[in-house]
Every structure is written in C-alpha cells, then in structure tokens.
Design a protein around this motif. Structure first.
Motif, PDB file in Angstrom:
ATOM      1  N   ALA A  49       0.828  -1.206   0.000  1.00 39.93           N
ATOM      2  CA  ALA A  49       0.000   0.000   0.000  1.00 39.93           C
ATOM      3  C   ALA A  49       0.862   1.255   0.000  1.00 39.93           C
ATOM      4  N   SER A  50       1.967   1.226   0.736  1.00 43.20           N
ATOM      5  CA  SER A  50       2.854   2.398   0.766  1.00 43.20           C
ATOM      6  C   SER A  50       3.475   2.634  -0.598  1.00 43.20           C
ATOM      7  N   LEU A  51       3.885   1.561  -1.283  1.00 46.81           N
ATOM      8  CA  LEU A  51       4.475   1.708  -2.607  1.00 46.81           C
ATOM      9  C   LEU A  51       3.444   2.235  -3.608  1.00 46.81           C
ATOM     10  N   PRO A  65      12.906   4.787  -8.962  1.00 46.16           N
ATOM     11  CA  PRO A  65      13.503   3.450  -9.131  1.00 46.16           C
ATOM     12  C   PRO A  65      14.091   2.898  -7.841  1.00 46.16           C
ATOM     13  N   TRP A  66      14.725   3.772  -7.040  1.00 42.39           N
ATOM     14  CA  TRP A  66      15.299   3.308  -5.765  1.00 42.39           C
ATOM     15  C   TRP A  66      14.220   2.814  -4.803  1.00 42.39           C
ATOM     16  N   ILE A  67      13.115   3.536  -4.790  1.00 44.39           N
ATOM     17  CA  ILE A  67      12.029   3.112  -3.887  1.00 44.39           C
ATOM     18  C   ILE A  67      11.471   1.759  -4.318  1.00 44.39           C
ATOM     19  N   ILE A  68      11.316   1.551  -5.621  1.00 44.13           N
ATOM     20  CA  ILE A  68      10.810   0.258  -6.091  1.00 44.13           C
ATOM     21  C   ILE A  68      11.801  -0.864  -5.777  1.00 44.13           C
ATOM     22  N   VAL A  69      13.077  -0.604  -6.055  1.00 45.36           N
ATOM     23  CA  VAL A  69      14.102  -1.626  -5.791  1.00 45.36           C
ATOM     24  C   VAL A  69      14.196  -1.932  -4.298  1.00 45.36           C
ATOM     25  N   LEU A  70      14.211  -0.888  -3.463  1.00 46.21           N
ATOM     26  CA  LEU A  70      14.299  -1.111  -2.014  1.00 46.21           C
ATOM     27  C   LEU A  70      13.057  -1.805  -1.476  1.00 46.21           C
ATOM     28  N   SER A  71      11.890  -1.508  -2.025  1.00 38.83           N
ATOM     29  CA  SER A  71      10.664  -2.196  -1.593  1.00 38.83           C
ATOM     30  C   SER A  71      10.744  -3.684  -1.915  1.00 38.83           C
ATOM     31  N   VAL A 104      14.570   1.983   7.024  1.00 39.62           N
ATOM     32  CA  VAL A 104      14.931   3.365   7.358  1.00 39.62           C
ATOM     33  C   VAL A 104      15.206   4.159   6.083  1.00 39.62           C
ATOM     34  N   VAL A 105      15.930   3.569   5.151  1.00 35.92           N
ATOM     35  CA  VAL A 105      16.212   4.260   3.893  1.00 35.92           C
ATOM     36  C   VAL A 105      14.921   4.535   3.136  1.00 35.92           C
ATOM     37  N   LEU A 106      14.016   3.553   3.142  1.00 37.27           N
ATOM     38  CA  LEU A 106      12.728   3.744   2.466  1.00 37.27           C
ATOM     39  C   LEU A 106      11.933   4.883   3.093  1.00 37.27           C
ATOM     40  N   VAL A 107      11.935   4.941   4.433  1.00 33.15           N
ATOM     41  CA  VAL A 107      11.195   6.005   5.114  1.00 33.15           C
ATOM     42  C   VAL A 107      11.808   7.364   4.807  1.00 33.15           C
TER      43      VAL A 107
END
Length: 414
Positions: A49-51, A65-71, A104-107
């Motif tokens: 849901a956050s993604l 792209p970083w958020i998708i990869v980190l998720s 933490v990086v995602l947040v």
C-alpha cells in the motif's frame, strides 16, 4: 503375622511459589506461528500500500527506481525471516538489522513507508530480549516521528508527534501482556502435567502396596495355614506312631492331602488365577461344600443363589479357609457348621464352632490368642463394601459372620 492395611502418603511437593514469566523473545507463545503469519501478511499489505500510494501521488522522479528496488529488496528480506527462526541467533539479529536499515532508507525517501513499523515492532519483540526489544521499539518510534515531521510537506501536525508513540505503546503493551499471559499458561500446564505424573506415580505405588497386601492375605489364608495344619498333623502322627499306627497313618494321609492342595494354590499364585477350589468348577457353593467335607463340617445353603463376582467368591472362600484354619489350630472344636445365606441385598457366610472360644476385644487389641487372621478377613470384606462380625466367649465357641452386599443386577450378571 497378620497383614495390616497400609496407605501410601506423600507430602505435597514444594514448587517455590509461582514461576516468573520468561523474558520476551524466542518462540514462547504456542500461538506465535499464527500471530507471525498475521503480521507477515500485514507487513506485505502495508509495504504494498505504501508503494502504491507513493507511485499514485508522485510523478516519476529520480528516487522512484530506488524506492521500487528497495521495496522489492525489503519484501525479499522479510521472506527470509521464517527460515532463520525466531531465536536471537547472530544470523537472526543480522537479518533484523538489515531489514531495519532498508526500511529506514525507504522512510527517508518516502515517509508513507513509516506504517510498516508496526509489524517491525512485533518482529523485534519476538526476536530480541525484553530490554533490547523495547530499545528498538523506542528508536523506531522516534525515527518515525522525526521522518513524519521533517519530511512531510503538509506542515506541522500534532498527530504526527502523538500518533506514532501511541500506536507503538498499544502494540507493545498488547504483545507484552499476551506474552506474559502465555507464559503463565505454560507454567500452569507444566505444573498440571507434573502433578498428573506424580498422581500416576502415587497410584502405581498404592497399587503395588495393595497387591502386596492381597498376596500376603492369600499366603496367610492358604499356604501358611496349610503348612501349620500339616505340622500339627505330622506332630500328632509322630506321637501316635508306636501306640496307634492306624491313626498316625490317617494323620499322614491328611497332611499329604493338605500338601497337595497347597501345591495347587502355589501354582495358582504363579499364574495369578482364582483359588484352586474355584478353578475346579462348580462355583463358590461347590468349593465351600468341598471345604466343609474336608473339615468334617456341616454345610448348608439358605436363600436363592445368585451369581457373585469373582472377587466376592474368592474373598468368601478365603475367609472360610482362614476360619477353619483358626478352628483347627486354636479352637479344639468337636463340631463346626458352615452356612452360606443369600438375602435380598447381601450374601452372608457364617462359620460356627463349639470350641474353646476367645475374647474378640483382646484379639483386636493384639493380645489374647495368637494368629487368628481376623484383620486379614476384615480387610477382605471391607474392600468389597461388607462387614465382618465375630461373636465369641471363652469356653462357649465362636461364630464368625462375613456379609458382602450384592452388586446391582447389571453388574452381578444373570
């Protein structure tokens, strides 16, 4: 020596008071597997849901792209959790640190991922000891507040400061309470299992004592009395061997007959079967009639015969055998009578003689005539819910009466 009834008594085992609840952490709750699956599902739902929220509310940009990869990486890491177990092993702790670091990086990149902290609270509480888990929850909560306040674009909002600690406090409190309740239940179940084992051990000891008592009564009423009778007959034969050979030979033949029956009884003990007289067929009446013939006693049956349980038949026969052994050894009676009476609610066995008699009170107190075996007889009838009465006066004979209640028709048989 007459056997007396003994009971196994054991003192209650000291447990040292209630057991303390174990610390928070590894696999203490039997329902942890179910709760863990629920939290895993919640984590992936919140992560997805956050993604989706980020992709819907933000145009494609450099951080996307970083958020998708980190998720995806966080989801893959979280899937490894069950493989590593829940105990605080070095591998499990390293995995937890990696998951927290990625989160933490995602947040930092997208504050909406802060809601994934609640399942992480649960993971930390299950993995780490209590103090370390509470420190982790505090740090995660502080970071969520910081991220929400510093990185949000909606301005200052008191809910951003109050809500995360409140959610963390509720989640931690519920988990701690549930864990302690589970610990108390486990301690109670452990105590119940231990108590059940102790009770089983006590029952085994009581069964052993009861079996020893039963065997002692069997030996007293058969082998010991038979050997005593043989000794008396052989002594009488020895005294009359020169003056009255015919009487001496008769005594020897009688002793031989008693020895033969004692041998049969000994063999029955080995196989733990019924008394030899009952095993020959014909039931209790036939066994008592044969006993009366050997003892030159009058035998009579009154009332309408009914089928008796094997225990009752064995007990009545043993009582009659013990009574006749006492008459031979102590009474010096000229005549004896054996009566089996069937009443509406009980069966009664009477053994009467015109011998020397004795004082029942003195025998009950341990004095007077030696070796009557009355305690053993009384135990036999009491085990079947019956009573034993003895009426005797020195010089006027003895009447022994054993009454046993009849079992209900469904138990007594046709």
């Amino acid at each position: 020596m007459d056997p007396t009834r003994r009971q196994a008594r054991t003192a209650p085992r000291k447990t040292g008071g209630p057991r303390p609840a174990p610390p928070l952490g590894p696999d203490h709750d039997p329902d942890a597997g179910w709760l863990g699956r629920v939290m895993h599902v919640a984590f992936f739902l919140l992560l997805g849901a956050s993604l989706v929220r980020f992709l819907i509310r933000h145009e494609w940009e450099d951080r996307s792209p970083w958020i998708i990869v980190l998720s995806a990486a966080l989801a893959a890491l979280y899937l490894l959790g069950p493989v590593l177990g829940t105990r605080a092993t070095p591998g499990r702790i390293a995995w937890l640190c990696t998951v927290v670091a990625v989160w933490v990086v995602l947040v930092v990149l997208a504050p909406s991922f802060a809601w994934c902290a609640v399942p992480l609270f649960f993971t930390g509480l299950r993995t780490l000891p209590a103090r370390a888990a509470l420190v982790l929850v505090t740090l995660l909560t502080a970071f969520v507040v910081f991220a929400q306040v510093q990185l949000s674009h909606g301005g200052w909002d008191p809910n951003l400061i109050v809500a995360p600690p409140a959610v963390a406090a509720i989640a931690t409190g519920v988990f701690v309470h549930a864990d302690r309740q589970a610990a108390r239940q486990r301690a109670l179940i452990h105590d119940l299992i231990r108590t059940r084992r102790e009770l089983a051990a006590i029952e085994r000891r009581e069964g052993t004592l009861a079996e020893r008592q039963r065997l002692s009564m069997e030996i007293h009423d058969t082998l010991a009395q038979g050997l005593s009778s043989q000794q008396m007959l052989l002594q009488a034969a020895d005294r009359t061997w020169e003056t009255d050979p015919a009487t001496a030979r008769r005594h020897v033949r009688t002793a031989e007959s008693i020895a033969e029956r004692n041998l049969a009884e000994a063999r029955r003990f080995v196989h733990d079967l019924a008394p030899a007289d009952l095993a020959e067929g014909g039931g209790l009446e036939q066994a008592l009639r044969g006993l009366a013939e050997r003892e030159s006693a009058v035998f009579r049956v009154d009332g309408t015969p009914v089928a008796l349980p094997d225990r009752a038949q064995s007990a009545l026969l043993r009582i009659a055998q013990g009574a006749f052994a006492n008459i031979r050894e102590h009474a010096g009676a000229d005549s004896t009578a054996l009566t089996l009476t069937y009443l509406d609610d009980q069966v009664v066995l009477d053994v009467a003689d015109d011998g020397s008699g004795f004082d029942p009170a003195a025998a009950r107190d341990g004095g007077g005539v030696r070796g009557h075996g009355l305690p053993a007889m009384r135990v036999r009838v009491q085990q079947l819910g019956g009573t034993l009465t003895v009426e005797s006066t020195p010089g006027e004979g003895t009447v022994l009466s054993a009454s046993i209640p009849l079992a209900p028709p469904t138990e007594a048989g046709p």
